[in-house]
Design a protein around this motif. Sequence first.
Motif, PDB file in Angstrom:
ATOM      1  N   ARG A 130      -1.570  -4.394 -25.198  1.00 36.40           N
ATOM      2  CA  ARG A 130      -2.550  -5.488 -25.636  1.00 36.40           C
ATOM      3  C   ARG A 130      -3.663  -4.956 -26.104  1.00 36.40           C
ATOM      4  N   TYR A 131      -3.916  -5.673 -27.342  1.00 35.66           N
ATOM      5  CA  TYR A 131      -5.254  -5.179 -27.251  1.00 35.66           C
ATOM      6  C   TYR A 131      -6.182  -4.726 -26.797  1.00 35.66           C
ATOM      7  N   ARG A 132      -6.264  -5.951 -25.864  1.00 36.25           N
ATOM      8  CA  ARG A 132      -7.281  -6.849 -24.207  1.00 36.25           C
ATOM      9  C   ARG A 132      -7.283  -5.494 -23.812  1.00 36.25           C
ATOM     10  N   ASP A 133      -6.531  -5.346 -23.872  1.00 37.09           N
ATOM     11  CA  ASP A 133      -6.161  -4.065 -22.578  1.00 37.09           C
ATOM     12  C   ASP A 133      -6.482  -2.724 -23.199  1.00 37.09           C
ATOM     13  N   MET A 134      -6.602  -1.939 -24.300  1.00 36.83           N
ATOM     14  CA  MET A 134      -7.093  -1.328 -24.545  1.00 36.83           C
ATOM     15  C   MET A 134      -8.624  -1.511 -25.103  1.00 36.83           C
ATOM     16  N   ILE A 135      -8.852  -2.080 -25.366  1.00 35.96           N
ATOM     17  CA  ILE A 135     -10.718  -2.716 -24.935  1.00 35.96           C
ATOM     18  C   ILE A 135     -11.082  -2.744 -23.416  1.00 35.96           C
ATOM     19  N   TRP A 136     -10.348  -2.915 -22.653  1.00 38.07           N
ATOM     20  CA  TRP A 136     -11.487  -2.232 -21.463  1.00 38.07           C
ATOM     21  C   TRP A 136     -10.978  -1.120 -21.136  1.00 38.07           C
ATOM     22  N   ALA A 137     -10.578  -0.198 -21.941  1.00 37.02           N
ATOM     23  CA  ALA A 137     -10.174   1.313 -21.630  1.00 37.02           C
ATOM     24  C   ALA A 137     -11.949   1.508 -22.973  1.00 37.02           C
ATOM     25  N   PHE A 138     -12.169   0.618 -23.679  1.00 38.02           N
ATOM     26  CA  PHE A 138     -13.471   1.441 -24.801  1.00 38.02           C
ATOM     27  C   PHE A 138     -14.595   0.575 -24.350  1.00 38.02           C
ATOM     28  N   HIS A 139     -14.150   0.226 -22.966  1.00 38.80           N
ATOM     29  CA  HIS A 139     -15.652  -0.032 -22.909  1.00 38.80           C
ATOM     30  C   HIS A 139     -16.045   0.366 -21.134  1.00 38.80           C
ATOM     31  N   SER A 140     -14.882   0.798 -21.296  1.00 38.85           N
ATOM     32  CA  SER A 140     -15.202   1.911 -19.585  1.00 38.85           C
ATOM     33  C   SER A 140     -15.868   3.139 -19.618  1.00 38.85           C
ATOM     34  N   GLU A 141     -16.965   4.058 -18.655  1.00 39.17           N
ATOM     35  CA  GLU A 141     -17.360   4.803 -18.699  1.00 39.17           C
ATOM     36  C   GLU A 141     -16.079   5.339 -17.870  1.00 39.17           C
ATOM     37  N   SER A 142     -15.046   5.389 -17.573  1.00 37.63           N
ATOM     38  CA  SER A 142     -14.195   6.340 -16.735  1.00 37.63           C
ATOM     39  C   SER A 142     -12.950   6.838 -17.862  1.00 37.63           C
ATOM     40  N   GLN A 143     -13.150   7.645 -19.156  1.00 38.93           N
ATOM     41  CA  GLN A 143     -12.574   7.467 -20.113  1.00 38.93           C
ATOM     42  C   GLN A 143     -11.375   8.893 -19.803  1.00 38.93           C
ATOM     43  N   GLU A 144     -12.230  10.358 -19.334  1.00 40.44           N
ATOM     44  CA  GLU A 144     -11.713  10.887 -18.526  1.00 40.44           C
ATOM     45  C   GLU A 144     -10.404  10.696 -18.398  1.00 40.44           C
ATOM     46  N   LEU A 145     -10.931  10.247 -17.226  1.00 36.69           N
ATOM     47  CA  LEU A 145     -10.409  10.044 -16.262  1.00 36.69           C
ATOM     48  C   LEU A 145      -8.583   8.363 -16.678  1.00 36.69           C
ATOM     49  N   LEU A 146      -9.125   8.093 -17.115  1.00 38.47           N
ATOM     50  CA  LEU A 146      -8.445   7.020 -18.062  1.00 38.47           C
ATOM     51  C   LEU A 146      -7.413   8.255 -19.038  1.00 38.47           C
ATOM     52  N   LEU A 147      -8.059   9.025 -19.554  1.00 39.23           N
ATOM     53  CA  LEU A 147      -6.748   9.984 -20.379  1.00 39.23           C
ATOM     54  C   LEU A 147      -5.895  10.311 -19.888  1.00 39.23           C
ATOM     55  N   SER A 148      -6.010  10.787 -18.633  1.00 38.65           N
ATOM     56  CA  SER A 148      -5.415  12.170 -17.763  1.00 38.65           C
ATOM     57  C   SER A 148      -4.775  11.161 -16.625  1.00 38.65           C
ATOM     58  N   THR A 149      -4.429   9.445 -16.908  1.00 43.26           N
ATOM     59  CA  THR A 149      -3.737   8.855 -16.053  1.00 43.26           C
ATOM     60  C   THR A 149      -2.798   8.551 -17.517  1.00 43.26           C
ATOM     61  N   SER A 150      -3.101   8.228 -18.436  1.00 43.66           N
ATOM     62  CA  SER A 150      -2.159   8.090 -19.454  1.00 43.66           C
ATOM     63  C   SER A 150      -1.436   8.991 -19.462  1.00 43.66           C
ATOM     64  N   THR A 151      -1.503  10.042 -19.782  1.00 44.49           N
ATOM     65  CA  THR A 151      -0.685  11.256 -20.124  1.00 44.49           C
ATOM     66  C   THR A 151       0.427  11.725 -19.117  1.00 44.49           C
ATOM     67  N   ALA A 152       0.067  11.245 -17.553  1.00 38.26           N
ATOM     68  CA  ALA A 152       0.308  11.376 -16.090  1.00 38.26           C
ATOM     69  C   ALA A 152       1.463  10.497 -16.881  1.00 38.26           C
ATOM     70  N   ALA A 153       1.459   9.213 -16.767  1.00 38.24           N
ATOM     71  CA  ALA A 153       2.268   7.887 -17.124  1.00 38.24           C
ATOM     72  C   ALA A 153       3.393   8.148 -18.653  1.00 38.24           C
ATOM     73  N   CYS A 154       2.803   9.443 -19.583  1.00 36.90           N
ATOM     74  CA  CYS A 154       4.146   9.844 -20.157  1.00 36.90           C
ATOM     75  C   CYS A 154       4.538  10.321 -19.736  1.00 36.90           C
ATOM     76  N   SER A 155       4.715  10.895 -18.577  1.00 38.58           N
ATOM     77  CA  SER A 155       5.157  12.328 -17.975  1.00 38.58           C
ATOM     78  C   SER A 155       4.876  13.245 -18.105  1.00 38.58           C
ATOM     79  N   GLY A 156       3.465  13.704 -19.254  1.00 34.82           N
ATOM     80  CA  GLY A 156       3.212  14.822 -19.158  1.00 34.82           C
ATOM     81  C   GLY A 156       2.891  15.322 -20.524  1.00 34.82           C
ATOM     82  N   ARG A 157       4.015  14.819 -21.398  1.00 34.05           N
ATOM     83  CA  ARG A 157       3.849  15.245 -22.867  1.00 34.05           C
ATOM     84  C   ARG A 157       3.437  13.453 -23.428  1.00 34.05           C
TER      85      ARG A 157
END
Length: 1293
Positions: free
Chosen positions: A893-920
Amino acid sequence: MLDLLKTFTGCPAGALHQLVLPHVTLILYPSADSVVILDASTLNLVRVLTFGEIYPGTQHLNQTISCVAVDSAMKVIVASMDTHIAAWLLSGNNTWRIHSSISLQDSDPVTALDCRSGLLSVGSQNGLSVYTLILENDLPTWSKKWEARVATPSLAKFAPTLAFIATISHHDNLVRLYSTTSGRLVQNIPHPRFVTDLMWRFSQESRSDDPALYTITSDSTLRIFLPVIDAPHRLQLHASLDLFSSLPFLIAAKLGSHPRKSTVVWLDKEVVRRTIKAVLASAAKDASPQVKRLREIDEEGWDLFVRALGDGSMLVSAVANIDRRPPTLIRQFSLSHTSSNVLSQLPSHLYLFPHPDVTSLTMVTSTPLTTFKVSPLAFFDGQAAGLDLNAKGLNRLSHEESKIRRLVRTPAGRGVAVVRADGGEVWRVIEGGSQLARGRRWSNADHVVVLDGGRLLATYSSETSILTLHSEPISTLTVLSITSLFSAPSKTAHECIVGLTSDSSIVYICVDSNLNPTLRLHSKNNLPLAQPPKLIIPVDPMSWSRDSSLEEHDTLLSISDDGELSFWIAEDGTPSGWRCTGKVKTGRKEFALASCSSAKKSVLVVQLPGGQELTIWDSKESEFASGLEHRRIFSTSEHINDLDWTSTPDNQSILAIGFTHHVELLCQQRKTYFNDDPAWAICWKVDIRDYISYPIRDSIWLANGSFLIAAGHQLFLFGQKARQKDQEPLFQYVARHNGPLEDYHPQMLLQCLLWGKVELVKQIIVALSLIVKAIYEDPTQDFHWNAFPVEQYLRGQPDETVFSRHMVETLIEQIESRPLPHLTPNEHAFLLVLIQTTLEIEEQRRALDANGLRYVISMRSFYILNRRVTSDPSSPRSNGAIPRSTGWRERLRYRDMIWAFHSESQELLLSTSTAACSGRMLWSDARALGVFIWLNSVESLKAHMEVIARNEYMAGDNRDPIACSLFYFALGKVKLVHGLWKQAAWHKEQAIMLRFLANDFTQPKQKTAALKNAYALLGKQRFEYAAAFFLLGGSLKDAVHVCLRHLSDFQLAIALARVVEGGSDGPVLRDILHDTVIHTAFREGNRWLGSWAFWMLNRRDLAVRILVTPLRDIADALDIQVVEIGEPHYDDPSLALLFSQLRSKTLQTAKGTSEISGRSEFNFVLQIARVFCRMGCHALALDLVRSWSFERPSISVPAPTEPQPTPYATFRRSLALDHKLGRRPSIMIDMDIGSPSLTRRASPERSLVKVPTQETIKEESDLLARKAGLGSLLKSAKQDVQVPEFSMDSFSF
């Protein structure tokens, strides 16, 4: 959940008929225009066969079924009404279907029926006829074999050999025997008295095929007729059993010379013998006198007869040697005699049938209809214990076969009036709602009300205008022009009566009880409305009538012509006597039905061209809630006939929607954080088509969750059977689906994590682990949860808990092996995710900020739920046939995306998101997670797009360069794509692409060529490749247009624009936000997406305002035209969480916050609290209203020496709702000092809420605010705006 507990199908007026099946014996009898079929051993209803199924024209005629016959061999039931005969067949799947029909000549009504082995004897007023069953093309028809003009038969029965038909008539005392083949009269058998019944006897042990005939006369004397030796077709009398020959002398002397009437019946020899043999087989070594007697009965082959006497005793007689030829040694004797009062009253008919237990028999008597379980050992020994009462019906009343028109109940549902065509009767609810007791009756009334649990009754006659209270003595009151009448709870000893007149006046009548109940007119008023209402209905009092305190509750609901709902309460001392407590504008007109529940939930049914619209409305209407909770369109084939409410003990409403043959029960569903399930759903369906084909006349809720349905002239009582492990009680089911959640429920844990209550979640997990561990060690224990005190939700101070990785891993393992009760598979998976996430929060508390945590929770829940749906064979994603309510989601949901938009830990979120996609991560994954919406760093955007391009290229086995061209062209890496084409030797377009990409696309000529190819690809509908060529030709705007129009992917358009333009302020990106994203947000009512779009457009004041302010107001303030605005979605508690973060984050957000009035913010918080309650998080709702701060944002310059807080500490303080936390964080300057100042709306008037201890601070008017400069803004931002105090009455928990 709701089972058929009791049926009231009427008492049989005459003889019963039986159909013996392998595992059950059915009894049948006519009742009005139907045939009632019951289980003989329990009197449970099996089926009601209505004559109107075969002859629809008889449904509205006041005629009754006169005769019934059963063909046991073919399992056919035949019934007659006037000159019509209908037949039903029991099919192989134990369902009754229409078999055939016959119509006689006019003025020749049927008087007798019998059916056996495909032969049908029909006695009519003009004679006797026999029909033969013929099958033509699998269609059964009846062919008349012969017809004879005889005395009108009242009873006709085939002999077992089908050689004879025996008849009797009301006109004489003769039994006539006719030949079945020719219709010739064979014999007249005279009797001294009127013959009431006859039966044929056939025994397998007889050496002759000629059966015996038993007749019973009006003096209860049974006569035995046996064939003459030289003339077997003629019968002669061989024995008679009258009352005095059967009784011992001493007992007969006690009865006197004129004993009361008795009932005698022959016990079917084969049925008795099978049961006796089963008893003897089980008691082979028993030498008791009772066993010896049964063995003697079996060995001697006696014929047994049972006679019921007037003193309630039962006499068993035996006749020996009937099968002997010649029958010269026939003798009769008494076998046993029970004590008196074994039967409560003398039955007119008595039967003995097989029982499901082969060692027992079933005895059925009528009237009233009663069934006993018979123990042969005790019964044939004369013991009263030989009869065990199983079920008993009611005494027969003359009016019980009159059609039911409607049902009227008392306010608490403890009594109900059944209104029939010729009067009616009152029933009281007893035995906890599982039984009804019949009360007083009335006749000739236009309106009826029931009072005091069914003990009092009031009727109104329109002809005389007199209201009569049927008390001792009767009390009357003259009231003119009553059009509607109902009872309502009262603080006095008796309930009151409310009547509506033809001129919309309301008559309030009290029932005084000085010595005897008397009627008294209390008031007669009109509702204080500008125009007369279209409809006035009572508010259902089923919930609050249970409350002895009787606090103020609404009594009436009025509905205007334009669909405005108004709630009214009776109030003395006012001019009209009524006070309005609330209004809801529905906009519905021309409604057909309406009803209102105790919790002020109103349902309206409006007729539409394509069907009927049903809407459910809540009384809490504000700018944040229209009141509409549920909407459903029913097709024209589903016509709604009735609406009725009931309430659970915790004041939750259940709506019954009555249709022609079934009733749907709707209950409110708990709102979930991730799914948009309907607010109301069907929790149960009551369908009477399995029992009866009559349409439902009315249905009504009674006390204790019982539900009464009236169909035809019969009543069906539904309720929860006692202590059924496989079913959940209705009220418990409703509470579990809409009541407060347990502390360990995943939705409660999720909200606690989102709102920063990590320590509380850890405590709950530790407590859960202790309970699960105890059950794991001792599986015999039941799961029992001790609820956490509400104070722990309000405390806020961390408690030391033993929370470790080992404990969490053990808990997860134990829950997976033994799931928790009352959790769905999705909830179980979600619970495990949250437990694991809480552990990671604890271990990575310094690496992830609060908003990043919220994104991670939502992302993991998204993947785990989708994974479960995919693995479910019934899910749509796995190509199943049945869709699930919790289905596959394409994206977060866009709600969940907006939490990441206002986060100060986006690099960590990006790596966590990549790991959730099996690294690819592919583009589909990036779109599902909204990566290019929430990433702020341009360098990260470009780097991640290159990662996606590489993954798209590597995803397929063929390594197709087309898959990655769009992303590489956006990055400007044309040469890289050219190199990839060199390796695609398998591709048919390799040669042409190598030549084309070898050009220099910085030259205008080559750009034009690329654009031409892009348009050519559009014509071939290769849209993504066309967008790539538009980028190659330097036309970002055209590439974005393809993404928006042809691919319907505005996220891809945003990603291309941000990467190509190298930032978030490019003209193409702004056009996308202006022309597409904002319109999408308004059309879908998505405040999260709109807030993000305004933030990206540097309109952060609107990014805050859109979270609270109605969308129409925001649209009017924009410089673009918004055509379509969707439903305002204020049902997300995280809106308040984001608003609390953004309202003081920057100077622009402070500007937007100050334009939100105090009253609006106040109502907004109330709405979010109600949403929490709808989610089952009542403790969090209480915490919200206790800790929310209404202070206005302030501006201060941060001291340079102040240390920066850790991310985890920032998360713990992110809410800043507690009044103890003081001022907000400093405001970042993000607007021009010389820019026009804000427009501020007025806060609520101070007169709305009294605040005696504080001085009122007047807010600036809108005009002054518009003229003010920056200084005025800073001044207003520092003020603490006063708002009304909270009142718990504003909630609907």
